[in-house]
Design a protein around this motif. Structure first.
Motif, PDB file in Angstrom:
ATOM      1  N   TRP A  27       0.830  -1.207   0.000  1.00 57.95           N
ATOM      2  CA  TRP A  27       0.000   0.000   0.000  1.00 57.95           C
ATOM      3  C   TRP A  27       0.869   1.265   0.000  1.00 57.95           C
ATOM      4  CZ3 TRP A  27      -4.871   1.211  -0.962  1.00 57.95           C
ATOM      5  CH2 TRP A  27      -5.354   2.450  -0.545  1.00 57.95           C
ATOM      6  N   LEU A  28       1.936   1.252   0.780  1.00 60.89           N
ATOM      7  CA  LEU A  28       2.834   2.407   0.807  1.00 60.89           C
ATOM      8  C   LEU A  28       3.521   2.611  -0.542  1.00 60.89           C
ATOM      9  CD1 LEU A  28       4.483   2.024   4.338  1.00 60.89           C
ATOM     10  CD2 LEU A  28       2.712   3.645   3.644  1.00 60.89           C
ATOM     11  N   LEU A  29       3.917   1.514  -1.187  1.00 61.95           N
ATOM     12  CA  LEU A  29       4.544   1.631  -2.507  1.00 61.95           C
ATOM     13  C   LEU A  29       3.559   2.187  -3.533  1.00 61.95           C
ATOM     14  CD1 LEU A  29       6.685  -1.640  -2.726  1.00 61.95           C
ATOM     15  CD2 LEU A  29       7.490   0.698  -2.360  1.00 61.95           C
ATOM     16  N   MET A  30       2.302   1.777  -3.430  1.00 62.66           N
ATOM     17  CA  MET A  30       1.287   2.332  -4.330  1.00 62.66           C
ATOM     18  C   MET A  30       1.128   3.833  -4.109  1.00 62.66           C
ATOM     19  SD  MET A  30      -1.766  -0.521  -4.402  1.00 62.66           S
ATOM     20  CE  MET A  30      -2.822   0.656  -5.240  1.00 62.66           C
ATOM     21  N   THR A  31       1.169   4.257  -2.849  1.00 59.03           N
ATOM     22  CA  THR A  31       1.061   5.682  -2.542  1.00 59.03           C
ATOM     23  C   THR A  31       2.248   6.455  -3.098  1.00 59.03           C
ATOM     24  OG1 THR A  31      -0.146   5.144  -0.497  1.00 59.03           O
ATOM     25  CG2 THR A  31       0.793   7.357  -0.682  1.00 59.03           C
ATOM     26  N   LEU A  32       3.455   5.919  -2.902  1.00 60.41           N
ATOM     27  CA  LEU A  32       4.649   6.573  -3.434  1.00 60.41           C
ATOM     28  C   LEU A  32       4.630   6.593  -4.960  1.00 60.41           C
ATOM     29  CD1 LEU A  32       7.394   5.122  -1.048  1.00 60.41           C
ATOM     30  CD2 LEU A  32       6.335   7.387  -0.968  1.00 60.41           C
ATOM     31  N   PHE A  33       4.129   5.527  -5.558  1.00 54.89           N
ATOM     32  CA  PHE A  33       4.018   5.479  -7.022  1.00 54.89           C
ATOM     33  C   PHE A  33       3.098   6.591  -7.525  1.00 54.89           C
ATOM     34  CE2 PHE A  33       1.883   4.190 -10.900  1.00 54.89           C
ATOM     35  CZ  PHE A  33       2.927   3.752 -11.699  1.00 54.89           C
ATOM     36  N   PHE A  34       1.970   6.756  -6.862  1.00 59.06           N
ATOM     37  CA  PHE A  34       1.017   7.798  -7.272  1.00 59.06           C
ATOM     38  C   PHE A  34       1.635   9.186  -7.120  1.00 59.06           C
ATOM     39  CE2 PHE A  34      -2.258  10.879  -6.055  1.00 59.06           C
ATOM     40  CZ  PHE A  34      -3.076  10.830  -7.174  1.00 59.06           C
ATOM     41  N   LEU A  35       2.311   9.422  -5.998  1.00 60.67           N
ATOM     42  CA  LEU A  35       2.929  10.731  -5.782  1.00 60.67           C
ATOM     43  C   LEU A  35       4.024  11.009  -6.814  1.00 60.67           C
ATOM     44  CD1 LEU A  35       3.241  10.780  -1.879  1.00 60.67           C
ATOM     45  CD2 LEU A  35       1.795  12.267  -3.268  1.00 60.67           C
ATOM     46  N   GLY A  36       4.894  10.023  -7.046  1.00 63.40           N
ATOM     47  CA  GLY A  36       5.987  10.219  -7.991  1.00 63.40           C
ATOM     48  C   GLY A  36       5.499  10.419  -9.412  1.00 63.40           C
ATOM     49  N   LYS A  37       4.551   9.609  -9.838  1.00 66.27           N
ATOM     50  CA  LYS A  37       4.040   9.717 -11.208  1.00 66.27           C
ATOM     51  C   LYS A  37       3.294  11.032 -11.416  1.00 66.27           C
ATOM     52  CE  LYS A  37       1.486   7.117 -14.715  1.00 66.27           C
ATOM     53  NZ  LYS A  37       0.702   8.264 -15.201  1.00 66.27           N
ATOM     54  N   THR A  38       2.479  11.417 -10.446  1.00 65.34           N
ATOM     55  CA  THR A  38       1.718  12.658 -10.575  1.00 65.34           C
ATOM     56  C   THR A  38       2.638  13.865 -10.665  1.00 65.34           C
ATOM     57  OG1 THR A  38      -0.129  11.695  -9.331  1.00 65.34           O
ATOM     58  CG2 THR A  38      -0.054  14.094  -9.506  1.00 65.34           C
ATOM     59  N   GLN A  39       3.610  13.950  -9.751  1.00 65.42           N
ATOM     60  CA  GLN A  39       4.509  15.101  -9.757  1.00 65.42           C
ATOM     61  C   GLN A  39       5.409  15.089 -10.986  1.00 65.42           C
ATOM     62  OE1 GLN A  39       4.147  17.495  -7.520  1.00 65.42           O
ATOM     63  NE2 GLN A  39       5.631  18.736  -8.649  1.00 65.42           N
ATOM     64  N   GLY A  40       5.820  13.915 -11.444  1.00 67.33           N
ATOM     65  CA  GLY A  40       6.640  13.831 -12.647  1.00 67.33           C
ATOM     66  C   GLY A  40       5.908  14.353 -13.868  1.00 67.33           C
ATOM     67  N   ASN A  41       4.650  13.978 -14.014  1.00 65.50           N
ATOM     68  CA  ASN A  41       3.856  14.472 -15.146  1.00 65.50           C
ATOM     69  C   ASN A  41       3.628  15.978 -15.053  1.00 65.50           C
ATOM     70  OD1 ASN A  41       3.542  11.986 -16.441  1.00 65.50           O
ATOM     71  ND2 ASN A  41       1.759  11.443 -15.216  1.00 65.50           N
ATOM     72  N   ILE A  42       3.345  16.461 -13.847  1.00 63.41           N
ATOM     73  CA  ILE A  42       3.103  17.899 -13.672  1.00 63.41           C
ATOM     74  C   ILE A  42       4.346  18.704 -14.029  1.00 63.41           C
ATOM     75  CG2 ILE A  42       2.672  19.689 -11.944  1.00 63.41           C
ATOM     76  CD1 ILE A  42       0.813  17.735 -10.522  1.00 63.41           C
ATOM     77  N   ASP A  43       5.501  18.281 -13.526  1.00 58.41           N
ATOM     78  CA  ASP A  43       6.737  19.020 -13.798  1.00 58.41           C
ATOM     79  C   ASP A  43       7.133  18.939 -15.266  1.00 58.41           C
ATOM     80  OD1 ASP A  43       6.837  19.731 -11.174  1.00 58.41           O
ATOM     81  OD2 ASP A  43       8.386  18.287 -10.604  1.00 58.41           O
ATOM     82  N   ALA A  44       6.911  17.792 -15.896  1.00 59.67           N
ATOM     83  CA  ALA A  44       7.265  17.648 -17.310  1.00 59.67           C
ATOM     84  C   ALA A  44       6.416  18.568 -18.181  1.00 59.67           C
ATOM     85  CB  ALA A  44       7.093  16.193 -17.745  1.00 59.67           C
ATOM     86  N   ILE A  45       5.129  18.607 -17.916  1.00 55.44           N
ATOM     87  CA  ILE A  45       4.242  19.485 -18.688  1.00 55.44           C
ATOM     88  C   ILE A  45       4.605  20.945 -18.452  1.00 55.44           C
ATOM     89  CG2 ILE A  45       1.848  20.241 -18.942  1.00 55.44           C
ATOM     90  CD1 ILE A  45       1.004  17.373 -18.283  1.00 55.44           C
ATOM     91  N   GLN A  46       4.921  21.279 -17.220  1.00 61.14           N
ATOM     92  CA  GLN A  46       5.312  22.659 -16.913  1.00 61.14           C
ATOM     93  C   GLN A  46       6.589  23.044 -17.652  1.00 61.14           C
ATOM     94  OE1 GLN A  46       5.323  23.972 -12.719  1.00 61.14           O
ATOM     95  NE2 GLN A  46       7.408  24.667 -13.063  1.00 61.14           N
ATOM     96  N   ASP A  47       7.571  22.149 -17.701  1.00 57.52           N
ATOM     97  CA  ASP A  47       8.838  22.451 -18.373  1.00 57.52           C
ATOM     98  C   ASP A  47       8.712  22.416 -19.893  1.00 57.52           C
ATOM     99  OD1 ASP A  47      10.212  22.866 -16.041  1.00 57.52           O
ATOM    100  OD2 ASP A  47      10.976  20.819 -15.898  1.00 57.52           O
TER     101      ASP A  47
END
Length: 289
Positions: free
Chosen positions: A151-171
């Motif tokens: 469950w913790l890995l799923m949470t970290l996966f969601f956080l990492g993927k979400t922030q990665g997509n947000i930063d990539a689109i912003q850049d």
């Protein structure tokens, strides 16, 4: 005590690396780059989670921090509910699998019983007498710990993927990008892209080059291979440096404000020269004409 501290630090390191890897995978995946093919330092995967959890606090943006807090609270609330459900689901699945195996085993035993050689039959039958699983002797604590880690890995996966997509689109978009503006200077006829400094209307001489792949994509790059300052600022295409590593520059034309949300910019990979033929100029922003 020291063993527990060492175990906690090991788990923390694994979690940070996992989060950093997912972030990099999502970020570079937006630019159609595979993170496993990039020569990224190991330490960077441990530092990136700071961006994932806290965002860019220097700019006053607290949305990432609030999202992290909200997801952490939701995870701790749902965890006592999810763990028993998953535990019983695993137990039920194991019981059903055991029934299927036994059913198939009895069918095979019936078929083997028809063999006329008793010695061979007895040897084969020994493989199909499965001991009944005693579900009362399950290590429930271990299973619950596995469920919690999952469950913790799923949470970290969601956080990492979400922030990665947000930063990539912003850049990727020019008006919001934090990547440096890049200028690449090279001798003539070294690259099939680029313009003469004193004559921007002169297309590069491509008679000596060959192409493999989509020629339309190359033609599109020819039309925007320099920063055209005559266009309105919201429509300008500014070339930026995605990153450089191991003798290669990864550059791309940033997207204008009106670009569709479902597109990503093409990335051009420039092989660095050991003879000093290329000059790279980096700047936080493109200067005004």
């Amino acid at each position: 005590m020291l063993g527990k501290i060492a175990g906690l630090l090991s788990f923390l390191g694994i979690g940070l690396y996992f989060t950093g890897w997912i972030y990099r995978w999502a970020y570079f995946g937006y630019f159609q780059l595979e993170v496993t093919s990039l020569d990224l330092p190991f330490e960077s995967f441990l530092i990136v989670p700071i961006q994932v959890f806290f965002g860019n606090l220097a700019t006053g943006d607290l949305s990432t921090l609030f999202r992290t807090i909200w997801i952490a609270i939701a995870s701790f609330i749902l965890l006592p509910i999810i763990v028993p459900i998953l535990f019983h689901l695993i137990k039920f699945s194991t019981q059903e699998l055991d029934k299927i195996i036994k059913k198939l085993g009895w069918k095979l035993l019936g078929w083997i019983g028809k063999i006329k050689r008793p010695k061979i039959t007895r040897n084969i039958q020994s493989f199909f007498y499965f001991a009944e699983i005693n579900y009362q002797h399950y290590d429930q604590a271990l299973i619950k710990e596995i469920v919690v880690i999952f469950w913790l890995l799923m949470t970290l996966f969601f956080l990492g993927k979400t922030q990665g997509n947000i930063d990539a689109i912003q850049d990727a978009y020019n008006e919001t990008s934090s990547l440096p503006v890049v200028t690449l200077i090279t001798p003539e006829n070294q690259l099939p892209l680029g313009r003469k400094i004193r004559d921007l209307t002169d297309n590069p001489n491509i008679s000596n080059f060959r192409i493999i792949g989509d020629i339309e994509l190359y033609k599109e790059l020819l039309e925007r291979d320099y920063n055209d300052k005559t266009q309105p600022k919201s429509l300008q295409i500014i070339w930026r440096l995605l990153f450089d590593t191991d003798g290669q520059y990864y550059i791309f034309p940033s997207l204008p404000k009106n670009a569709p949300s479902n597109v990503s910019p093409p990335v051009v990979v420039i092989q660095q020269s050991d003879r000093g033929e290329y000059t790279i100029i980096l700047s936080p922003e493109a200067p005004n004409p």
